[in-house]
Motif scaffolding. Structure first.
Motif, mmCIF file in Angstrom:
data_model
loop_
_atom_site.group_PDB
_atom_site.id
_atom_site.type_symbol
_atom_site.label_atom_id
_atom_site.label_comp_id
_atom_site.label_asym_id
_atom_site.label_seq_id
_atom_site.Cartn_x
_atom_site.Cartn_y
_atom_site.Cartn_z
ATOM 1 N N SER A 95 -46.243 46.114 -38.807
ATOM 2 C CA SER A 95 -44.998 46.857 -38.561
ATOM 3 C C SER A 95 -43.825 45.907 -38.322
ATOM 4 O O SER A 95 -42.709 46.157 -38.786
ATOM 5 C CB SER A 95 -45.165 47.809 -37.373
ATOM 6 O OG SER A 95 -46.155 48.776 -37.680
ATOM 7 N N THR B 88 -46.643 60.248 -32.715
ATOM 8 C CA THR B 88 -45.388 60.671 -32.083
ATOM 9 C C THR B 88 -45.225 62.186 -32.164
ATOM 10 O O THR B 88 -44.900 62.839 -31.158
ATOM 11 C CB THR B 88 -44.187 59.966 -32.753
ATOM 12 O OG1 THR B 88 -44.336 58.550 -32.572
ATOM 13 C CG2 THR B 88 -42.871 60.420 -32.159
ATOM 14 N N ASP C 3 -50.189 54.317 -27.906
ATOM 15 C CA ASP C 3 -50.454 54.830 -29.249
ATOM 16 C C ASP C 3 -51.609 54.106 -29.935
ATOM 17 O O ASP C 3 -52.141 54.583 -30.921
ATOM 18 C CB ASP C 3 -49.207 54.697 -30.122
ATOM 19 C CG ASP C 3 -48.054 55.551 -29.632
ATOM 20 O OD1 ASP C 3 -48.281 56.465 -28.817
ATOM 21 O OD2 ASP C 3 -46.912 55.297 -30.056
ATOM 22 N N ARG C 4 -51.957 52.935 -29.465
ATOM 23 C CA ARG C 4 -53.069 52.149 -30.014
ATOM 24 C C ARG C 4 -54.058 51.947 -28.881
ATOM 25 O O ARG C 4 -53.998 50.980 -28.140
ATOM 26 C CB ARG C 4 -52.579 50.811 -30.546
ATOM 27 C CG ARG C 4 -53.696 49.988 -31.168
ATOM 28 C CD ARG C 4 -53.278 48.582 -31.582
ATOM 29 N NE ARG C 4 -52.199 48.607 -32.545
ATOM 30 C CZ ARG C 4 -51.044 47.971 -32.385
ATOM 31 N NH1 ARG C 4 -50.813 47.248 -31.317
ATOM 32 N NH2 ARG C 4 -50.095 48.043 -33.306
ATOM 33 N N ARG D 166 -48.585 56.179 -36.916
ATOM 34 C CA ARG D 166 -47.649 56.117 -35.778
ATOM 35 C C ARG D 166 -46.748 57.356 -35.760
ATOM 36 O O ARG D 166 -46.446 57.891 -34.696
ATOM 37 C CB ARG D 166 -46.802 54.844 -35.834
ATOM 38 C CG ARG D 166 -47.562 53.577 -35.518
ATOM 39 C CD ARG D 166 -47.742 53.416 -34.043
ATOM 40 N NE ARG D 166 -48.416 52.154 -33.730
ATOM 41 C CZ ARG D 166 -48.420 51.606 -32.557
ATOM 42 N NH1 ARG D 166 -47.789 52.166 -31.553
ATOM 43 N NH2 ARG D 166 -49.071 50.491 -32.346
#
Length: 177
Positions: A16, A39, A129-130, A35
């Motif tokens: 990213s 979100t 998120d990870r 991602r």
């Protein structure tokens, strides 16, 4: 599809960040479906999060990646994808046993060379998120690499270098084709 370049590989490997640099340099960049889904899901029901329902997450990523490819067709010049349809199809196979070849069909969706970010423990970071650890990220990398080779793509490993050096490396490879 010769102008659609997939950047894939290990989670937390700097993909990213590289895509942000390519965008700064004026290239069209498609952000990672995963991602974007995380979100959206965190703002909504949260049902299709990878740590809750990986198969649903992968199916959403497949749909989003197909939409991204349609969008990319209307763009000019090189288009760089932060992950994409192959990644989502491999995830669906891992989560639900649906063969990635069945999901992808016969069409090649990206240029013959795929740029892979290798595992890079020194920069790997878990976040909200990870949530998977480096071991799981490396296993995912190996699945992706094997599938890409099986699908006939050429693999170009990105160097473990500064974002500027990575961008120069990638763009240099494209100017040599």
């Amino acid at each position: 599809m010769g102008r659609f370049f997939l950047i894939s590989g290990c989670s937390g490997g700097g993909k990213s960040t590289l895509l942000v640099e390519l965008k700064k340099r004026g290239h069209c960049v498609i952000e990672e479906p995963g991602r974007r889904i995380v979100t959206e899901e965190q703002a909504g029901t949260g049902a299709a999060l990878p740590w809750i329902d990986m198969a649903s997450f992968a199916r959403r990523a497949i749909a989003m990646a197909r939409s991204d490819l349609s969008f990319a067709e209307r763009q000019s010049g090189f288009v760089f994808f932060d992950r994409g349809l192959v990644d989502a199809a491999v995830a669906l196979e891992h989560a639900a046993g649906v063969p990635y070849r069945r999901t992808l069909g016969r069409e090649r969706h990206y240029a013959p060379t795929v740029f892979l970010a290798p595992p890079w423990p020194e920069i790997y970071v878990q976040d909200g998120d990870r949530r998977h650890d480096l071991t799981a990220a490396v296993e995912e990398f190996e699945r992706l690499k094997a599938a890409l080779v099986d699908l006939g793509y050429s693999i170009c490993l990105l160097p473990k270098a500064s974002v500027n050096q990575r961008a120069e490396f990638l763009l240099g490879k494209l100017s040599n084709t």
